[in-house]
Scaffold this active site. Structure first.
Site, PDB file in Angstrom:
ATOM      1  N   GLU A   1      18.388  15.177  22.985  1.00  0.00           N
ATOM      2  CA  GLU A   1      17.016  14.823  22.616  1.00  0.00           C
ATOM      3  C   GLU A   1      16.761  15.503  21.268  1.00  0.00           C
ATOM      4  O   GLU A   1      16.978  16.717  21.139  1.00  0.00           O
ATOM      5  CB  GLU A   1      16.062  15.367  23.678  1.00  0.00           C
ATOM      6  CG  GLU A   1      14.694  14.768  23.559  1.00  0.00           C
ATOM      7  CD  GLU A   1      13.690  15.330  24.554  1.00  0.00           C
ATOM      8  OE1 GLU A   1      14.098  15.976  25.537  1.00  0.00           O
ATOM      9  OE2 GLU A   1      12.490  15.121  24.318  1.00  0.00           O
TER      10      GLU A   1
ATOM     11  N   ARG B   1      26.021  24.044  33.673  1.00  0.00           N
ATOM     12  CA  ARG B   1      25.570  24.414  32.325  1.00  0.00           C
ATOM     13  C   ARG B   1      26.320  25.653  31.867  1.00  0.00           C
ATOM     14  O   ARG B   1      26.713  26.481  32.682  1.00  0.00           O
ATOM     15  CB  ARG B   1      24.085  24.802  32.348  1.00  0.00           C
ATOM     16  CG  ARG B   1      23.121  23.689  32.498  1.00  0.00           C
ATOM     17  CD  ARG B   1      21.707  24.258  32.562  1.00  0.00           C
ATOM     18  NE  ARG B   1      21.169  24.501  31.232  1.00  0.00           N
ATOM     19  CZ  ARG B   1      20.574  23.569  30.500  1.00  0.00           C
ATOM     20  NH1 ARG B   1      20.448  22.347  30.952  1.00  0.00           N
ATOM     21  NH2 ARG B   1      20.092  23.860  29.315  1.00  0.00           N
TER      22      ARG B   1
ATOM     23  N   LYS C   1      16.071  25.079  24.367  1.00  0.00           N
ATOM     24  CA  LYS C   1      15.430  24.771  23.085  1.00  0.00           C
ATOM     25  C   LYS C   1      13.982  25.242  23.050  1.00  0.00           C
ATOM     26  O   LYS C   1      13.512  25.713  22.021  1.00  0.00           O
ATOM     27  CB  LYS C   1      15.509  23.260  22.814  1.00  0.00           C
ATOM     28  CG  LYS C   1      16.851  22.849  22.251  1.00  0.00           C
ATOM     29  CD  LYS C   1      16.883  21.363  21.969  1.00  0.00           C
ATOM     30  CE  LYS C   1      17.335  20.613  23.188  1.00  0.00           C
ATOM     31  NZ  LYS C   1      17.407  19.180  23.023  1.00  0.00           N
TER      32      LYS C   1
HETATM   33  P1  ATP Z   1      17.302  22.363  26.525  1.00  0.00           P
HETATM   34  O1  ATP Z   1      16.923  22.798  27.891  1.00  0.00           O
HETATM   35  O2  ATP Z   1      17.840  23.440  25.679  1.00  0.00           O
HETATM   36  O3  ATP Z   1      16.252  21.553  25.830  1.00  0.00           O
HETATM   37  P2  ATP Z   1      18.478  19.944  27.228  1.00  0.00           P
HETATM   38  O4  ATP Z   1      19.443  19.774  28.350  1.00  0.00           O
HETATM   39  O5  ATP Z   1      17.115  19.458  27.467  1.00  0.00           O
HETATM   40  O6  ATP Z   1      18.534  21.423  26.759  1.00  0.00           O
HETATM   41  P3  ATP Z   1      19.390  17.807  25.625  1.00  0.00           P
HETATM   42  O7  ATP Z   1      19.199  17.580  24.191  1.00  0.00           O
HETATM   43  O8  ATP Z   1      18.683  16.905  26.559  1.00  0.00           O
HETATM   44  O9  ATP Z   1      19.012  19.301  25.913  1.00  0.00           O
HETATM   45  O10 ATP Z   1      20.937  17.888  25.984  1.00  0.00           O
HETATM   46  C1  ATP Z   1      21.926  17.024  25.520  1.00  0.00           C
HETATM   47  C2  ATP Z   1      23.119  17.152  26.417  1.00  0.00           C
HETATM   48  O11 ATP Z   1      23.616  18.483  26.369  1.00  0.00           O
HETATM   49  C3  ATP Z   1      22.775  16.856  27.857  1.00  0.00           C
HETATM   50  O12 ATP Z   1      23.778  16.031  28.415  1.00  0.00           O
HETATM   51  C4  ATP Z   1      22.740  18.208  28.496  1.00  0.00           C
HETATM   52  O13 ATP Z   1      23.097  18.140  29.843  1.00  0.00           O
HETATM   53  C5  ATP Z   1      23.755  18.997  27.670  1.00  0.00           C
HETATM   54  N1  ATP Z   1      23.437  20.425  27.696  1.00  0.00           N
HETATM   55  C6  ATP Z   1      22.285  21.016  27.339  1.00  0.00           C
HETATM   56  N2  ATP Z   1      22.318  22.343  27.551  1.00  0.00           N
HETATM   57  C7  ATP Z   1      23.546  22.606  28.047  1.00  0.00           C
HETATM   58  C8  ATP Z   1      24.213  23.801  28.494  1.00  0.00           C
HETATM   59  N3  ATP Z   1      23.607  24.994  28.442  1.00  0.00           N
HETATM   60  N4  ATP Z   1      25.473  23.692  28.946  1.00  0.00           N
HETATM   61  C9  ATP Z   1      26.095  22.501  28.974  1.00  0.00           C
HETATM   62  N5  ATP Z   1      25.530  21.340  28.591  1.00  0.00           N
HETATM   63  C10 ATP Z   1      24.269  21.383  28.140  1.00  0.00           C
HETATM   64 MG    MG Z   2      16.539  17.543  27.846  1.00  0.00          MG
END
Ligand code: ATP
Ligand code: MG
Length: 558
Positions: free
Chosen positions: A36, A261, A271
């Site tokens: 995102e 994760r 984020k």
């Molecule tokens: P945040 O909570 O930091 O906003 P998010 O999962 O909402 O992280 P996205 O931009 O939606 O962030 O994530 C893009 C991809 O990266 C998704 O498939 C998500 O599952 C993966 N991802 C995000 N954080 C992690 C993590 N700590 N470990 C492994 N994969 C991750």
């Molecule tokens: Mg997300």
């Protein structure tokens, strides 16, 4: 897609994919990385990037970069560009670039289809009422009074929602599944909401936006994704992922597979929380070298190969765990040990005068750029009467086992001569400000013809030739191993996470250091030029110390 090497060793996801290819379920593999664009990528995302691109690469398939941009409130073009740059920097090239917002028309049509088949309805309860009606984990929810609207009425209302006839929040479109489902995600989840927000790609064209659970599976299907890899928190959403694809008659049915994760000790990988650190000024920005954002660790001097290696070593499992910071540091340390050029830099200078060395003499000494890799060649460094050595390399009341300088003791200056300290000069406060030493002209190059051995070898720079620099040394950003789990992670910020050393003296060649080259300052650590550095104000960042210091309380902070 390119990456120097395949980053992911065998894991359970690879086994699933291999079985799907063997059984003929799929003839090719297509994955995607779906960020995102609401912030910069962090080290956790690197795991997902290495996994998605790595699987595609391993099976000669494809991997897309897809911006999941359905929440216009928080998304910005700046983040998109940063994400693209980070993925490329990690060594990957996407096969197709997509935006979920490109599918808004498609998604709308799928929603209409669900309404037509009686699988979705327009609900006019308020957000709060919807929450109340949803029930709890222990108690079933109850049906909304609007749940049985006719197909015609739903179609009419949904169209009017799209045309902007209603205020934000007046209605939502919901899936008609089961308000008593044990899985809360299946209790008639919202598919669309009315939201008058400018979208960075579609502008004001849409006033209704699809929800993540509706968008994601259909986007995967539209792109022909075979394996949709996501993190464990989406496990409970898988039933909905499958329901939407089945009921909407999507073109293909990707398989959602969840993995743990990445959590890294002493850091934050969210984020939202990273945003807060920046907004409140605790760090200088997304690329502050203390941040475990990809841009932060890049500025700190981490290499793409070291991050890929790290992702390979931590593996892919279904069990959440927190990885030690030392594991990440060891990866970069190993990479830099192999590749970084060796130079000499004095971080805490102490002046040394060689009393028996001629005033106006200087000599060029040959130094190796990488003693373990002679192919990297040699350079010459200038030896003169006045030098700087590291303050730590002198001790006044030195114990027997201190093999560096003290009055009456002899050491080897790297690539130069043996010197013996004869006298110390102190200021009014009694602090040592200069050492008077003598050198043995017979020991040029670092050995003595009479076979005399010295135990210590220390680094030095010529006072006249050295360049001044600022060196930023970093320690962990938080003092708590898992700050994200505490009530207020801001309270656990390490006040000494940045130590600025202003008066460092470096070998003159470093005045022309290349921003993309890492250096080992011998005996001190690995360093890289900072982006704020300029020719009259050099700044270096310490990437990592030479040895693991995490075991020690407080680490090493010089
Ligand atoms: P945040 O909570 O930091 O906003 P998010 O999962 O909402 O992280 P996205 O931009 O939606 O962030 O994530 C893009 C991809 O990266 C998704 O498939 C998500 O599952 C993966 N991802 C995000 N954080 C992690 C993590 N700590 N470990 C492994 N994969 C991750
Ligand atoms: Mg997300």
């Amino acid at each position: 897609m390119t990456a120097e090497d395949n980053p992911i060793p065998s894991n359970f996801i690879q086994t699933i994919i291999q079985n799907d290819l063997d059984s003929g379920k799929h003839t090719t593999v297509h994955t995607r990385f779906p960020p995102e664009p609401n912030g910069y990528l962090h080290i956790g995302h690197a795991k997902s990037i290495c996994l998605n691109f790595g699987m595609a690469r391993r099976f000669n398939g494809k991997c897309n970069l897809r911006f999941d941009d359905t929440n216009p409130d928080k998304e910005e073009v700046e983040y998109m560009h940063a994400i693209e740059a980070d993925v490329k920097w990690l060594g990957y090239e996407w096969d197709e670039l997509h935006f979920a917002s490109d599918y808004f028309n498609h998604l709308y049509m799928y929603a209409v289809k669900l309404i037509t088949t009686g699988k979705a309805y327009v609900d006019s309860l308020s957000a709060e009422e919807i929450r109340e009606y949803r029930g709890t984990l222990k108690a079933p929810g109850k049906d909304s009074p609007y749940r049985n609207r006719s197909v015609e009425e739903n179609l009419g209302l949904f169209q009017r929602m799209k045309e902007g006839e209603f205020d934000d929040g007046a209605h939502v479109l919901r899936a008609k599944i089961n308000m008593a489902a044990p899985n809360m995600n299946m209790r008639d989840p919202t598919l669309y909401r009315i939201k008058r927000t400018h979208h960075h790609r579609t502008g004001a064209e849409w006033v209704i936006y699809p929800m993540y659970d509706f968008t994601h599976c259909l986007s995967d299907s539209i792109e022909g994704i075979t394996h949709s890899l996501c993190t464990l928190e989406f496990e409970d959403h898988r039933a909905l992922y499958d329901w939407v694809l089945d009921e909407a008659g999507a073109p293909c049915h990707p398989q959602q597979i969840e993995f743990a994760r990445l959590e890294l000790e002493y850091t934050i990988t969210s984020k939202r929380k990273l945003h807060q650190l920046i907004d409140e000024g605790h760090v200088s920005g997304w690329d502050d070298p203390r941040m475990t954002t990809i841009s932060g660790i890049r500025r700190r001097g981490y290499t793409p190969a070291s991050i890929r290696d790290f992702c390979e070593r931590i593996g892919v499992t279904k069990k959440d765990s927190s990885i030690e910071m030392a594991a990440l540091e060891n990866c970069v340390r190993e990479d830099l040990n192999e590749h970084a050029l060796r130079v000499m830099g004095v971080l805490h200078p102490l002046k040394v005068t060689i009393e028996n060395y001629p005033d106006d003499q200087s000599e060029e000494m040959q130094a190796q750029n990488h003693p373990q890799n002679p192919a990297l060649g040699t350079r010459s460094i200038t030896f003169t009467k006045t030098l700087y050595i590291e303050r730590d390399d002198f001790m006044e009341d030195a114990p027997k086992k201190f093999f560096r300088l003290s009055v009456g003791r002899e050491v080897r200056l790297r690539y130069a001569y043996y010197i013996t300290c004869t006298e110390v000069v102190k200021n009014e406060q009694g602090e040592v400000i200069e050492l008077i030493c003598s050198y043995d002209p017979e020991t040029r190059g670092g050995s003595s013809p009479d076979g005399r051995k010295v135990k210590g070898t220390i680094h030095w720079v010529s006072a006249e030739h050295a360049v001044d620099a600022q060196v930023n040394a970093y320690d962990r950003l938080f003092t708590h191993p898992n700050p994200g789990s505490t009530d207020n992670y801001i309270e656990h910020l390490n006040p000494d996470s940045l130590i600025v050393l202003k008066n460092c003296k470096l070998e003159p060649a470093l005045a022309n250091a290349d921003a993309n080259t890492s250096y080992q300052f011998e005996r001190t650590g690995y360093f890289v030029l900072d982006k704020d550095s300029c020719s009259d104000a050099l700044i270096f960042n310490r990437t990592v110390t030479l040895r693991d210091t995490w075991g020690k309380i407080g680490g090493r902070s010089d």
